[in-house]
Structures are given as C-alpha cells and as structure tokens.
Design a protein around this motif. Structure first.
Motif, PDB file in Angstrom:
ATOM      1  N   THR A  30       0.831  -1.209   0.000  1.00 41.30           N
ATOM      2  CA  THR A  30       0.000   0.000   0.000  1.00 41.30           C
ATOM      3  C   THR A  30       0.861   1.251   0.000  1.00 41.30           C
ATOM      4  OG1 THR A  30      -1.788  -1.160   1.170  1.00 41.30           O
ATOM      5  CG2 THR A  30      -1.817   1.240   1.244  1.00 41.30           C
ATOM      6  N   LEU A  87       2.443   1.725  -3.447  1.00 42.68           N
ATOM      7  CA  LEU A  87       1.447   2.189  -4.420  1.00 42.68           C
ATOM      8  C   LEU A  87       1.073   3.648  -4.192  1.00 42.68           C
ATOM      9  CD1 LEU A  87      -0.772  -1.013  -4.425  1.00 42.68           C
ATOM     10  CD2 LEU A  87       0.442  -0.108  -6.415  1.00 42.68           C
ATOM     11  N   ALA A  88       0.941   4.026  -2.931  1.00 40.65           N
ATOM     12  CA  ALA A  88       0.589   5.420  -2.619  1.00 40.65           C
ATOM     13  C   ALA A  88       1.709   6.378  -3.039  1.00 40.65           C
ATOM     14  CB  ALA A  88       0.304   5.565  -1.128  1.00 40.65           C
ATOM     15  N   GLN A 108       0.024   5.074  -9.042  1.00 38.06           N
ATOM     16  CA  GLN A 108      -0.555   4.047  -8.166  1.00 38.06           C
ATOM     17  C   GLN A 108      -0.351   2.647  -8.764  1.00 38.06           C
ATOM     18  OE1 GLN A 108      -2.670   7.188  -8.355  1.00 38.06           O
ATOM     19  NE2 GLN A 108      -1.096   7.442  -6.786  1.00 38.06           N
ATOM     20  N   THR A 124      -1.354  -2.891  -9.190  1.00 39.39           N
ATOM     21  CA  THR A 124      -1.972  -1.587  -9.401  1.00 39.39           C
ATOM     22  C   THR A 124      -3.123  -1.329  -8.432  1.00 39.39           C
ATOM     23  OG1 THR A 124      -2.900  -0.083 -11.080  1.00 39.39           O
ATOM     24  CG2 THR A 124      -3.632  -2.384 -11.148  1.00 39.39           C
ATOM     25  N   ASN A 133      -4.863   1.583  -9.408  1.00 40.89           N
ATOM     26  CA  ASN A 133      -5.375   2.638 -10.284  1.00 40.89           C
ATOM     27  C   ASN A 133      -6.691   2.174 -10.903  1.00 40.89           C
ATOM     28  OD1 ASN A 133      -5.865   4.265 -12.613  1.00 40.89           O
ATOM     29  ND2 ASN A 133      -3.723   4.909 -12.611  1.00 40.89           N
ATOM     30  N   MET A 135      -6.345   4.310  -0.623  1.00 40.31           N
ATOM     31  CA  MET A 135      -5.733   5.334  -1.463  1.00 40.31           C
ATOM     32  C   MET A 135      -6.461   6.674  -1.314  1.00 40.31           C
ATOM     33  SD  MET A 135      -3.126   4.143  -3.256  1.00 40.31           S
ATOM     34  CE  MET A 135      -2.637   3.021  -1.935  1.00 40.31           C
ATOM     35  N   SER A 145      -5.954   9.100  -3.157  1.00 40.63           N
ATOM     36  CA  SER A 145      -6.235   9.529  -4.527  1.00 40.63           C
ATOM     37  C   SER A 145      -7.600   9.044  -4.994  1.00 40.63           C
ATOM     38  CB  SER A 145      -5.147   9.009  -5.473  1.00 40.63           C
ATOM     39  OG  SER A 145      -5.092   7.587  -5.434  1.00 40.63           O
TER      40      SER A 145
END
Length: 525
Positions: free
Chosen positions: A56, A59-60, A65, A80, A82, A402, A404
């Motif tokens: 995690t 990816l962050a 991502q 991923t 994303n 995430m 995002s």
C-alpha cells in the motif's frame, strides 16, 4: 577453462538482460529495491510480516498508483491500485487477462475445472449456466429459508447461551461455522451441523479449512518451485493437501451418486415436480453435467461462499464496537423498520446497514488482491508496460486506502461516502452514490463480476440485523487492533473474542425469534 568462460559469459548476459528489464520495468511506476537474479527478495523478506501495508505504501508513493515487482523464481508482477487500470484489466481488454496457468496450478488440485479456476469457453459455458441458476426464484427462496432456520435454531441460541453464562465467544469462528452450514445446505442440500453443539465437528469442514490454508500458503510462497517440489515428492504440507482434497472429493462425489439415485427413485415412483430439491447440486444434476464437472463447480461455490461473508461480518461487528455512534444508527434502522419496511423498500431502504457493510469491505475486503496473467503484451492506461506472461494484480486492500481514490479521510470508517444522495433515491447506496465497481472491485467487475453478490448481501444483512437487534457485543480486549490476515479469504488473526449482552425484548420487539423470511428476501431484491 572453456566451461568457466561459458559460465562467466552467461552471468554477464544475465546481468545485462536484468539491467535492461529493470530500467524498462521502472520506467512507468515505482517498485521495491531489486537486485540482479534475486530481484526484491531482500525487501520482500524484510516486510514479510506487513506485506499488505508495504504494498500500500509503495502504491501510494507511485505517481500512477502502480508498481512493478521482480521476485526470485517468479514472473514479473505489475501491481496496481489505479481504477483506470482495473477497468482496463477487468473489462476493456478482458480477453487479454485470464486467470492464467500459474493461478490455475495453485488451485487446480482442489477446484479442478470449476468456474473459478478456468478461462475461455469452459468459463463462459459455466458462467451462463450458473447465472441462470442464481437468478432462479427457487434457489433464492431456499437461501432465505436456510438463513431463517439456521439463525433461529442455532445462531441466536448460541449467542443467547453465551449472554446468559457470561462466556466469551469468538464471533469469527461462530460466523464461519454459520456460513459453512448455510453454503452447504444451499449448494449441496445437506446440513453439516457446524453450529450444532450436540454434533461432532464435521470432517468435511475440517478438510476445507486445512486445504484452504495450504493453498493460501502456495499462493504466498516467494518461490513456487518449493511447493511444486514437495507436491512431486508427496511430502509435508503437499501430502496433507492431497489427503484433505481426497476427503472433499469423495464426500461430494458420494452426495452426487446419492442424489442421482434419489432423483431416479422420484422419477420411477412417479413423484411430481413438487418433490424436487432446489439446492445447486440437484439443479446441476438435472442439467445433465458429468459427475466430475458437477463436483468441481459445487466445490468452487463452497470455497467462494464459506468464508467471504463471515470475514466481512467479523470486521463489520468489530468496527461497530469501535464506532458506537454508527452502531446506534444501524440499530435504529434494523430495529425500527421491521419486515414491512424492508419488504416495501427493498435493499435501497436499508441504506445505513448497506453503507456500513460497504464501508467495512472497503477497508477490510474479504479478498485482499486478485491476479490475472497477460496473454499478450499490453500497455495499461497509466502507461505501464505489460509483457506476455506477466502477473497483473489489482490490489483491493490498497485501493481502499488510497487518498487519490477516497480523499484525505480514506483511512477513516465513514458512511458519508455511501450516503451521499437523498434517502428516497431508488437503488442500493453503492449504486446511487455513483461508486464505480472499478474503484471498489470487492466483487470484481466486468464479465467476471461475482454472481453471488446479491446473495452475499442478503446473508450479511440478515445476520447483522438478527444479531444487532438481540445482542450487544463488546471485545474482550477493547484496546486490541486486530491484524488483517490475507489468506485465500482474509481473516482476523486471533479471531474476534467478545462478551455478549442481551438487549431485551424491548429492542427486538419479537420475543427473540428470527426475523421473517420476507425481510431477508426484500434485502436482496
């Protein structure tokens, strides 16, 4: 000297190829520190006890991502979080991302050619058949009846006894046994009696538990060659797995033969259609499938349904003990609405409970990640290059965290993100709030969307309302933050040990009996 020279040249070529691969692999995204030959084995070992949080974090930190992982003895892996990539994998270029042989090798001994372990035409044919069966009214009615009976006869009395005695109970274990009883009664038409204290623990349930644990360790092994060698030599855990699978296969095949004899007697005896069974096994036999195909399909559905709902419910009840304000809001809905309220509005009217379950699975998905294997080279929407044979993983656990995707409060347990539209809007909150399944792929998405999604929500809502209306749960260790354990289906490490207190008839309003079937049916339609 010639052999030494050849060995040296081979090593140099290997290092050259690796450096090229490393540069191209990192050109679109970030990944763990890797080294020639061993890949990221050092970083993997250092983070072996916190793999989910490590992935995690990586990816962050990645602008896309997405990360690329090189592991010793394994294919290049693209991971991923994303949503655009997830949509591309699960829908846009679906045909290029089958489960693939590496995945089917891991599960093949147990699941054979069942729907969750095949691709292509074989998958499509099973999907078409099972989709029809899951939409059949008879199967839905069987599920409602089984849920009501299992709750009234076993779940509620077990919790009531714990409340009367002041005993602690492991809710995770209780819910797992409840779910196994339900899935066996719906899939096989037999009652294993896992929740019946008067019966010994069924051997079939123990075999499923043991097999699932060993197969999960296969999937998490840093080097697949190790478990493959043990399987070839028939030693250690692989030998145990073979024995457990034999128990499962023999039990299911015996049931198939018995059910066929039963159906033959019904036909020869002139028994009418009213005497037919509605369980999945009986319906598949009626379709004329070969015995082994029926066996594999039924085992696949037991594996899919035995722990997923119990995992989600375990984390749901724990989160409510940490957020008593949310618990009170859910309790007002399930205790104040009654059967007529649920029947009138269906799933959309149980908005708060539905939102709480969705939010639970956002943070603690029953399946932490899912992998496909690229049939051909490709480029993901974020620009990440995928090579033929690469393992491509979308990471549900990480996606739920995430910022995002979910904003600055991604780490918080909040129902607001699911209750963003007016209460009278038709449809379940996950739909009306405009939450894309590619942003929230807890039930997969695209052509492989989970066929049992609605049935899972029916069961979760039924159990949640049944328990909450009657009992208040308090963790034995209220300061403990449980560890999320990503096996085949995620578990809470150490279980959820709680004390149980009866809320009394003034809350339930029905003397403690289970809710009528109508309320459960309405929750899923």
């Amino acid at each position: 000297m010639i052999c030494y020279t050849l060995w040296l040249v081979a090593c140099c070529l290997l290092l050259l190829l690796y450096s090229v691969r490393l540069r191209t692999g990192w050109s679109h995204g970030h990944g763990p520190r890797s080294y020639p030959v061993i890949g990221c084995l050092v970083a993997f070992y250092q983070n072996r006890r916190r793999l989910l949080d490590w992935y995690t974090e990586l990816l962050a930190a990645s602008p896309t991502q997405t990360i690329v992982v090189d592991r010793l003895g394994a294919r290049r892996t693209v991971v991923t979080a994303n949503p655009a990539n997830v949509e591309h994998i699960l829908k846009g270029n679906f045909g290029n991302y089958p489960k693939g042989k590496p995945f089917t090798d891991i599960l093949g001994d147990l699941l054979g050619t069942g729907i969750f372990n095949v691709d292509g035409e074989l998958w499509y044919a099973q999907r078409k058949l099972v989709s029809h069966e899951f939409s059949a009214r008879a199967l839905r009615e069987l599920e409602f009846a089984v849920l009501e009976d299992e709750a009234r006869a076993r779940l509620v009395p077990a919790l009531g006894l714990a409340a009367a005695r002041g005993d602690a109970v492991d809710m995770q274990d209780l819910l797992r046994r409840f779910s196994f009883d339900v899935i066996c009664r719906v899939s096989l038409g037999v009652d294993p009696g896992c929740l019946d204290p008067a019966l010994p623990a069924p051997r079939l349930a123990a075999a499923f538990d043991a097999a699932a644990g060993i197969i999960a360790r296969r999937g998490a092994a840093p080097v697949a060659a190790v478990w493959k060698a043990k399987r070839a030599l028939d030693i250690g855990t692989e030998r145990q797995l073979r024995l457990e699978i034999r128990v499962i296969h023999e039990a299911v095949m015996d049931l198939i033969h018995m059910r066929k004899k039963e159906q033959a007697l019904m036909v020869n005896g002139g028994v009418g259609g009213d005497g037919k069974r509605s369980d999945l096994l009986s319906r598949m036999i009626e379709c004329g499938y070969p015995d082994e195909a029926i066996r594999d399909m039924v085992i696949s559905f037991i594996m899919a349904g035995r722990d997923t709902t119990s995992s989600a419910l375990t984390w749901f009840f724990w989160l409510l003990t940490r957020h008593r304000d949310v618990e009170r809001e859910v309790l007002r809905e399930v205790a104040g609405g009654g059967a007529s309220h649920a029947a009138a509005g269906g799933q959309g009217k149980m908005r708060v409970l539905h939102a709480a379950l969705c939010e639970t699975m956002r943070l603690y998905p029953p399946v932490a990640w899912d992998s496909k294997h690229a049939a051909a080279g490709d480029v993901l929407p974020d620009g990440t290059r995928v090579e033929r044979g690469d393992r491509v993983t979308y990471f549900q656990y990480g996606m739920g965290r995430m910022e995002s995707i979910w904003g600055a409060d991604a780490a918080e347990f909040s129902l607001r993100r699911w209750l963003s539209l007016p209460e009278d809007t038709v449809g379940p909150p996950a739909h009306v709030a405009g939450v894309s399944p590619f942003k929230y792929p807890v039930f997969q998405a695209g052509p492989r969307t989970c066929l049992g999604k609605e049935m899972a929500f029916v069961q979760m809502k039924f159990v949640a309302s049944t328990v909450l209306r009657r009992f208040e749960l308090t963790p034995v260790d209220e300061g403990r933050v449980p560890v999320f354990l990503p096996l085949m289906t995620a578990h809470m490490a150490g279980g959820l040990n709680v004390t149980v207190r009866s809320r009394g008839d003034q809350i339930t309003g029905d003397g403690g009996g289970a809710p009528p079937v109508a309320s459960a049916a309405a929750a899923g339609n």
